[in-house]
Design a protein around this motif. Structure first.
Motif, short mmCIF file in Angstrom:
data_model
loop_
_atom_site.label_atom_id
_atom_site.label_comp_id
_atom_site.label_asym_id
_atom_site.label_seq_id
_atom_site.Cartn_x
_atom_site.Cartn_y
_atom_site.Cartn_z
N LEU A 187 -10.38 -3.66 -15.05
CA LEU A 187 -9.13 -3.11 -15.59
C LEU A 187 -7.95 -3.64 -14.80
N HIS A 188 -8.09 -3.74 -13.49
CA HIS A 188 -6.99 -4.26 -12.67
C HIS A 188 -6.61 -5.67 -13.12
N ARG A 189 -7.61 -6.49 -13.42
CA ARG A 189 -7.31 -7.85 -13.88
C ARG A 189 -6.57 -7.82 -15.21
N ALA A 190 -6.95 -6.87 -16.07
CA ALA A 190 -6.25 -6.75 -17.35
C ALA A 190 -4.81 -6.31 -17.15
N VAL A 191 -4.58 -5.38 -16.23
CA VAL A 191 -3.22 -4.88 -15.98
C VAL A 191 -2.29 -6.01 -15.56
N THR A 192 -2.81 -6.95 -14.81
CA THR A 192 -1.95 -8.04 -14.32
C THR A 192 -1.52 -9.00 -15.42
N MET A 193 -2.28 -9.06 -16.55
CA MET A 193 -1.97 -10.05 -17.58
C MET A 193 -1.27 -9.46 -18.81
N ILE A 194 -1.17 -8.13 -18.88
CA ILE A 194 -0.50 -7.52 -20.03
C ILE A 194 0.99 -7.85 -19.96
N PRO A 195 1.59 -8.33 -21.05
CA PRO A 195 3.02 -8.64 -21.01
C PRO A 195 3.86 -7.38 -20.84
N ASP A 196 5.11 -7.58 -20.44
CA ASP A 196 5.98 -6.44 -20.17
C ASP A 196 6.17 -5.53 -21.38
N ASP A 197 6.01 -6.07 -22.58
CA ASP A 197 6.21 -5.25 -23.78
C ASP A 197 4.89 -4.75 -24.37
N GLY A 198 3.80 -4.81 -23.57
CA GLY A 198 2.49 -4.50 -24.12
C GLY A 198 1.83 -3.23 -23.61
N PHE A 199 2.53 -2.41 -22.84
CA PHE A 199 1.88 -1.23 -22.26
C PHE A 199 2.81 -0.02 -22.23
N VAL A 200 2.19 1.15 -22.16
CA VAL A 200 2.90 2.40 -21.86
C VAL A 200 2.15 3.09 -20.74
N LEU A 201 2.75 4.11 -20.15
CA LEU A 201 2.13 4.90 -19.09
C LEU A 201 1.79 6.28 -19.64
N GLU A 202 0.65 6.81 -19.23
CA GLU A 202 0.19 8.09 -19.76
C GLU A 202 -0.68 8.80 -18.74
N THR A 203 -0.81 10.11 -18.90
CA THR A 203 -1.71 10.87 -18.02
C THR A 203 -2.97 11.34 -18.72
N ASP A 204 -2.91 11.59 -20.03
CA ASP A 204 -4.01 12.23 -20.77
C ASP A 204 -4.27 13.62 -20.22
N SER A 205 -3.26 14.25 -19.65
CA SER A 205 -3.43 15.61 -19.12
C SER A 205 -4.03 16.52 -20.20
N PRO A 206 -4.98 17.36 -19.80
CA PRO A 206 -5.44 17.67 -18.43
C PRO A 206 -6.57 16.77 -17.94
N ASP A 207 -6.91 15.74 -18.72
CA ASP A 207 -8.03 14.87 -18.40
C ASP A 207 -7.58 13.62 -17.64
N MET A 208 -8.51 12.70 -17.43
CA MET A 208 -8.28 11.41 -16.78
C MET A 208 -7.63 11.57 -15.41
N PRO A 209 -8.25 12.35 -14.50
CA PRO A 209 -7.66 12.57 -13.17
C PRO A 209 -7.54 11.28 -12.38
N LEU A 210 -6.56 11.24 -11.51
CA LEU A 210 -6.32 10.07 -10.68
C LEU A 210 -7.29 10.04 -9.50
N SER A 211 -7.43 8.87 -8.92
CA SER A 211 -8.22 8.74 -7.70
C SER A 211 -7.63 9.66 -6.63
N GLY A 212 -8.52 10.41 -5.97
CA GLY A 212 -8.08 11.38 -4.99
C GLY A 212 -7.81 12.75 -5.58
N ARG A 213 -7.81 12.85 -6.91
CA ARG A 213 -7.59 14.14 -7.58
C ARG A 213 -8.77 14.49 -8.50
N GLN A 214 -9.92 13.91 -8.22
CA GLN A 214 -11.10 14.19 -9.03
C GLN A 214 -11.37 15.69 -9.04
N GLY A 215 -11.71 16.21 -10.22
CA GLY A 215 -12.02 17.63 -10.35
C GLY A 215 -10.80 18.51 -10.53
N GLN A 216 -9.61 17.93 -10.43
CA GLN A 216 -8.38 18.71 -10.61
C GLN A 216 -7.85 18.54 -12.04
#
Length: 262
Positions: A187-216
């Motif tokens: 996924l990191h490799r994909a993130v580096t090649m996505i053009p500036d107009d090709g992505f949005v940011l999201e949380t999927d709250s309450p799911d998809m916890p971040l690293s270091g926040r597992q189980g929260q």
């Protein structure tokens, strides 16, 4: 950082936010997240999603989510069509899609997904696509169908090649908590090649916890941490990534430059 953030996918209608939903919005805005897109998942929850859509800064969509396939009734597609005709402030159809973890329901999932894609075509709306372990199959089907090529591949976690297939079809990729894990090298490799107009940011709250926040419980205030990771991976400033994600979200959902329904 001065650029505001738009959480392009968060389930703030879910019951786990009932006790402190107001505080969740306050924490998000204190962290710089001032716009929210809340997708529908089941017919039972649509009324809660629509109620959130009356709040300042909240855009909404309605759909039938594949994870809850056993909760959907025979009349739900007809009901969705009726809701689409009733509410002109809906910005998309979804969350809909394919979750290949549940092999026994794949036939039903595909039928439900394709019916919602056709509704998107009829109403000229983007789709919010849930796609788990099915990137190649979903991209192939989207390519085959005569549809408006506009939508969000939510929680993208695939390879650079899979990212390119969706981008070439005109779809936008949702980047969230999965990118914050060191093990997510593909996924990191994909993130580096996505053009500036090709992505949005999201949380999927309450799911998809971040690293270091597992189980929260995840919530929009944590989008700043995802932003920091995406900016680092792309070698860009946080402000530039936030500004691109904001404009991409507004364009995707037909909102004005301030993130409001136009």
């Amino acid at each position: 950082m001065n650029a505001p953030l738009f959480d392009a996918h968060c389930h703030l209608d879910f019951d786990c936010f009932d006790a402190d939903r107001g505080a969740v919005f306050e924490r998000a805005r204190a962290a710089g997240v001032c716009r929210f897109m809340v997708p529908g998942t089941t017919r039972r929850r649509w009324k809660h999603v629509l109620a959130l859509g009356a709040r300042e800064g909240v855009a909404v969509s309605l759909g039938l989510h594949p994870y809850f396939i056993d909760s959907h009734g025979d009349s739900d597609l007809e009901a969705l069509a009726e809701e689409l005709g009733r509410h002109d402030r809906l910005v998309a159809i979804g969350e809909c899609g394919i979750d290949a973890r549940f092999e026994t329901t794949l036939v039903q999932q595909w039928a439900l997904f394709e019916a919602q894609l056709q509704l998107a075509r009829q109403h000229r709306l983007p789709v919010v696509i849930h796609c788990v372990h099915a990137d190649d199959q979903v991209a192939k089907r989207l390519r085959q169908l005569d549809l408006p090529r506009r939508g969000l591949v939510h929680a993208f976690g695939g390879s650079p090649q899979q990212a390119r297939r969706f981008l070439d079809l005109g779809y936008t990729l949702g980047l969230g908590g999965a990118a914050t894990y060191d093990r997510a090298q593909r996924l990191h490799r994909a993130v580096t090649m996505i053009p500036d107009d090709g992505f949005v940011l999201e949380t999927d709250s309450p799911d998809m916890p971040l690293s270091g926040r597992q189980g929260q419980r995840n919530e929009p205030a944590y989008l700043m941490e995802t932003l920091a990771t995406i900016a680092r991976l792309r070698g860009q400033t946080r402000d530039s990534v936030a500004a691109n994600a904001w404009s991409n979200t507004c364009r995707l959902f037909g909102l004005d430059a301030d993130g409001r329904a136009s």
